[in-house]
Design a protein around this motif. Structure first.
Motif, PDB file in Angstrom:
ATOM      1  N   ILE A 122       0.836  -1.119  -0.031  1.00 15.53           N
ATOM      2  CA  ILE A 122      -0.023  -0.031   0.076  1.00 15.53           C
ATOM      3  C   ILE A 122       1.031   1.211  -0.001  1.00 15.53           C
ATOM      4  O   ILE A 122       1.833   1.371   0.866  1.00 15.53           O
ATOM      5  CB  ILE A 122      -0.781  -0.076   1.302  1.00 15.53           C
ATOM      6  CG1 ILE A 122      -1.787  -1.059   1.320  1.00 15.53           C
ATOM      7  CG2 ILE A 122      -1.929   1.241   1.180  1.00 15.53           C
ATOM      8  CD1 ILE A 122      -2.422  -1.396   2.543  1.00 15.53           C
ATOM      9  N   LEU A 123       0.554   2.388  -0.984  1.00 18.14           N
ATOM     10  CA  LEU A 123       1.569   3.188  -1.071  1.00 18.14           C
ATOM     11  C   LEU A 123       0.950   4.528  -1.093  1.00 18.14           C
ATOM     12  O   LEU A 123       0.347   5.409  -2.020  1.00 18.14           O
ATOM     13  CB  LEU A 123       2.223   2.938  -2.449  1.00 18.14           C
ATOM     14  CG  LEU A 123       3.179   4.100  -2.912  1.00 18.14           C
ATOM     15  CD1 LEU A 123       4.379   4.403  -2.303  1.00 18.14           C
ATOM     16  CD2 LEU A 123       3.647   3.910  -4.443  1.00 18.14           C
ATOM     17  N   PRO A 124       0.606   4.936   0.102  1.00 20.59           N
ATOM     18  CA  PRO A 124      -0.038   6.319   0.202  1.00 20.59           C
ATOM     19  C   PRO A 124       0.990   7.592   0.148  1.00 20.59           C
ATOM     20  O   PRO A 124       2.193   7.275   0.311  1.00 20.59           O
ATOM     21  CB  PRO A 124      -0.616   6.300   1.923  1.00 20.59           C
ATOM     22  CG  PRO A 124       0.427   5.401   2.586  1.00 20.59           C
ATOM     23  CD  PRO A 124       0.887   4.550   1.565  1.00 20.59           C
ATOM     24  N   GLU A 150       5.454   4.746   2.253  1.00 23.64           N
ATOM     25  CA  GLU A 150       4.786   5.917   2.537  1.00 23.64           C
ATOM     26  C   GLU A 150       5.608   6.755   1.469  1.00 23.64           C
ATOM     27  O   GLU A 150       6.726   6.856   1.310  1.00 23.64           O
ATOM     28  CB  GLU A 150       5.088   6.632   3.927  1.00 23.64           C
ATOM     29  CG  GLU A 150       4.631   6.163   5.010  1.00 23.64           C
ATOM     30  CD  GLU A 150       5.316   6.765   6.172  1.00 23.64           C
ATOM     31  OE1 GLU A 150       5.249   8.340   6.537  1.00 23.64           O
ATOM     32  OE2 GLU A 150       5.982   6.114   7.031  1.00 23.64           O
ATOM     33  N   ASP A 151       4.707   7.209   0.467  1.00 25.43           N
ATOM     34  CA  ASP A 151       5.651   8.288  -0.427  1.00 25.43           C
ATOM     35  C   ASP A 151       5.501   9.516   0.244  1.00 25.43           C
ATOM     36  O   ASP A 151       4.418  10.261   0.385  1.00 25.43           O
ATOM     37  CB  ASP A 151       4.880   8.365  -1.856  1.00 25.43           C
ATOM     38  CG  ASP A 151       5.398   9.326  -2.787  1.00 25.43           C
ATOM     39  OD1 ASP A 151       6.230  10.220  -2.378  1.00 25.43           O
ATOM     40  OD2 ASP A 151       5.089   9.155  -3.990  1.00 25.43           O
ATOM     41  N   ALA A 152       6.592  10.120   0.909  1.00 24.74           N
ATOM     42  CA  ALA A 152       6.891  11.140   1.615  1.00 24.74           C
ATOM     43  C   ALA A 152       7.664  12.297   1.006  1.00 24.74           C
ATOM     44  O   ALA A 152       8.255  13.324   1.573  1.00 24.74           O
ATOM     45  CB  ALA A 152       7.426  10.833   3.021  1.00 24.74           C
ATOM     46  N   ALA A 153       7.521  12.011  -0.409  1.00 26.97           N
ATOM     47  CA  ALA A 153       8.173  13.150  -1.343  1.00 26.97           C
ATOM     48  C   ALA A 153       8.071  14.387  -0.908  1.00 26.97           C
ATOM     49  O   ALA A 153       9.086  15.425  -1.151  1.00 26.97           O
ATOM     50  CB  ALA A 153       7.955  12.690  -2.835  1.00 26.97           C
ATOM     51  N   GLN A 154       6.729  14.823  -0.509  1.00 22.68           N
ATOM     52  CA  GLN A 154       6.355  16.277  -0.333  1.00 22.68           C
ATOM     53  C   GLN A 154       6.380  16.511   1.170  1.00 22.68           C
ATOM     54  O   GLN A 154       5.731  17.593   1.235  1.00 22.68           O
ATOM     55  CB  GLN A 154       5.199  16.381  -0.881  1.00 22.68           C
ATOM     56  CG  GLN A 154       5.194  16.074  -2.450  1.00 22.68           C
ATOM     57  CD  GLN A 154       3.949  16.264  -3.250  1.00 22.68           C
ATOM     58  OE1 GLN A 154       3.001  16.987  -2.696  1.00 22.68           O
ATOM     59  NE2 GLN A 154       3.912  16.135  -4.418  1.00 22.68           N
ATOM     60  N   ALA A 155       6.822  15.662   1.936  1.00 21.49           N
ATOM     61  CA  ALA A 155       6.345  15.909   3.451  1.00 21.49           C
ATOM     62  C   ALA A 155       7.531  15.655   4.566  1.00 21.49           C
ATOM     63  O   ALA A 155       7.447  15.066   5.597  1.00 21.49           O
ATOM     64  CB  ALA A 155       5.245  14.865   3.657  1.00 21.49           C
ATOM     65  N   HIS A 156       8.635  16.290   4.180  1.00 19.98           N
ATOM     66  CA  HIS A 156       9.615  16.219   5.085  1.00 19.98           C
ATOM     67  C   HIS A 156       9.578  16.994   6.408  1.00 19.98           C
ATOM     68  O   HIS A 156       9.155  18.200   6.198  1.00 19.98           O
ATOM     69  CB  HIS A 156      11.078  16.970   4.560  1.00 19.98           C
ATOM     70  CG  HIS A 156      11.363  16.626   3.105  1.00 19.98           C
ATOM     71  ND1 HIS A 156      10.382  17.233   2.141  1.00 19.98           N
ATOM     72  CD2 HIS A 156      12.340  16.085   2.393  1.00 19.98           C
ATOM     73  CE1 HIS A 156      10.868  16.646   1.278  1.00 19.98           C
ATOM     74  NE2 HIS A 156      12.127  15.973   1.225  1.00 19.98           N
ATOM     75  N   GLY A 157       9.329  16.438   7.499  1.00 18.62           N
ATOM     76  CA  GLY A 157       9.011  17.106   8.822  1.00 18.62           C
ATOM     77  C   GLY A 157       7.699  17.009   9.245  1.00 18.62           C
ATOM     78  O   GLY A 157       7.258  17.532  10.132  1.00 18.62           O
TER      79      GLY A 157
END
Ligand SMILES: Cc1ncc(COP(=O)(O)O)c(C=O)c1O
Length: 364
Positions: A122-124, A150-157
Motif C-alpha cells: 500500500i503506497l499512500p 509512505e510516499d513522503a516525497a512532499q512531506a519532510h518534517g
C-alpha cells in the motif's frame, strides 16, 4: 514574477560543497553516510538509504519488499506520475483508489475494497505536505498483512499524531528535488526501522553488490553523490525553519482568503502537522484557469498539482486503464497551487493576497 517554488541555497551549502569538492570524494562516500545518519535521526528511524532521486527510492523500496510481476500496489491517482510508475518498473500493477476530497489524500476506506490476493504493498502519498490518514492505513495493513510504503516525497518534517512521517510505514521514500521542502539538487532517501529491508535496499541501490564485484541480485546504480549529500546536510539543519516559514505563510494566506468564498483554502486535519510543500486551493465555478491566468498576468506564479489523474495519462490509457475516480477528477479540474515557499517576503505575501482579492472581485 513571484515563483511558485524556489530552492533556498545559502553560504552553508556552498561551504559544505567546497569541502566535498576539495576532499577527492565526489561519488557516494562519507558524506552520504553522514547524511543518512543525520536524516535517520531527524525522522527517528534506525536506517536511511540515500538514492539518486525520490523515484529511485520508490523503485528500490518496492524491490526490497519483493514486489514484482503480477503483483498489485494500491495507491492514489492524484499524485506525481512516479507514484504509479514505480509499481510498473517492478512489473506490478498500480491499483488506484480515490481521494478524500478534503485532504486530497488517499481515502483509507477505498483501500480495503481494493485489496486482492495480489496486493503486495500500500503506497499512500502525503500530498502537498499533509500526512495521509496513517492510523487507519496501518490498521488495514496489519489486518491484511500488507506492507506500507509512505510516499513522503512532499512531506519532510510532517507529523501524523506527533509521529514523524517516514517512521510510520514499513518503509518511506523522500525526494530532495529542488522544489521540495529541502533539497540535495536531485536526490532521494528511504527510511525504515527494518534492518533486513534497509540492507536489501543498500544492495539494490548499488548494482546488487554485497561485496565488490560480487552481484547477488539484479541491482541498479541509484546512488546519491557526496556532492548532493553535502547540500542535504546543510539543508537538513534548516528544514524546521523552512517549514515554520511555510506554515506561517500558509496561515497568512488562509486568513486573507476568509472573505472569498469561491477560493477554498487548504483543509488541515486536526491531528497532523502539515508542512505545506504546496499551498493548494480549490477554485469553484469552473474558474480555476481564469484565476491562474489572472494571477500569472499579475506576476504571481502558480502550479496545478495535478492536472491529470495518473490513470488518465497516455501511458496508462495505453496499458488499458479505464478507471474513473470522481473526487480525483474533480480535484484535477479545481486545484491551484499558490507560492508558499520560505523565501517569500512580506511584500510578496501582501501582493499575493491583494491580487487574490482583486481576482475575486473580477472573476466571481
Ligand atoms: C509525490 C511524489 N512522489 C515521487 C516523486 C519523485 O521524486 P523525484 O522527482 O525526486 O524523482 C515526487 C517528486 O517529484 C513526488 O512529488
Amino acid at each position: 514574477m513571484i515563483p511558485v517554488a524556489k530552492p533556498l541555497i545559502g553560504e552553508e551549502e556552498i561551504a559544505e560543497l567546497e569541502k566535498v569538492l576539495k576532499s577527492g570524494f565526489i561519488a557516494q562516500g562519507p558524506k552520504v553516510a553522514e547524511f543518512e545518519e543525520a536524516f535517520a535521526n531527524y525522522v527517528g528511524v534506525e536506517h536511511a538509504v540515500a538514492t539518486s532521486s525520490g523515484t529511485t527510492a520508490l523503485h528500490t523500496a518496492l524491490l526490497a519488499l519483493g514486489v514484482g510481476k503480477g503483483d498489485e500496489v494500491i495507491t492514489t491517482p492524484f499524485s506525481f506520475a512516479a507514484t504509479g510508475n514505480c509499481a510498473l518498473y517492478v512489473g506490478a500493477r498500480p491499483v488506484f483508489v480515490d481521494i478524500d476530497p478534503q485532504t486530497f489524500n488517499i481515502d483509507p476506506e477505498g483501500i480495503e475494497d481494493a485489496i486482492t490476493e495480489k496486493t503486495k504493498a500500500i503506497l499512500p502519498v502525503h500530498l502537498y505536505g499533509q500526512p495521509a490518514q496513517m492510523d487507519r492505513i496501518m490498521e488495514i495493513s496489519q489486518e491484511h498483512d500488507i506492507p506500507v510504503v509512505e510516499d513522503a516525497a512532499q512531506a519532510h518534517g510532517a507529523k501524523f499524531q506527533d509521529q514523524m512521517v517516514g517512521s510510520i510505514g514499513d518503509m518511506a521514500c523522500f525526494s530532495f528535488y529542488p522544489t521540495k521542502n529541502m533539497t540535495t539538487s536531485e536526490g532521494g532517501i528511504i527510511t525504515t526501522n527494518n534492518s533486513e529491508l534497509a540492507e536489501k535496499a543498500r544492495i539494490i541501490r548499488a548494482h546488487g553488490e554485497e561485496e565488490r564485484y560480487q552481484h547477488s541480485v539484479l541491482g541498479y546504480n541509484f546512488r546519491m553523490t557526496d556532492i548532493a549529500a553535502a547540500i542535504g546536510l546543510a539543508q537538513l539543519k534548516k528544514l524546521d525553519e523552512f517549514n515554520r516559514k511555510r506554515i506561517e505563510n500558509a496561515e497568512y494566506i488562509t486568513e486573507h482568503l476568509k472573505g472569498i468564498s469561491s477560493i477554498e483554502p487548504p483543509y488541515v486535519s486536526p491531528n497532523v502537522k502539515h508542512v505545506f510543500h504546496q499551498y493548494t486551493v480549490r477554485v469553484r465555478d469552473g474558474k480555476r484557469n481564469d484565476l491562474m491566468n489572472f494571477l500569472n498576468q499579475e506576476g504571481i506564479g502558480t502550479g496545478i498539482h495535478y492536472p491529470i489523474p495518473i490513470y488518465k495519462q497516455e501511458l496508462y490509457q495505453n496499458l488499458g486503464y479505464t478507471d474513473h475516480c470522481s473526487e480525483t477528477e474533480k480535484a484535477a479540474a479545481e486545484v491551484l497551487s499558490l507560492p508558499v515557499h520560505p523565501s517569500l517576503t512580506v511584500e510578496d505575501l501582501g501582493k499575493i493576497v491583494i491580487t487574490l482579492e482583486q481576482a475575486s472581485d473580477k472573476l466571481f
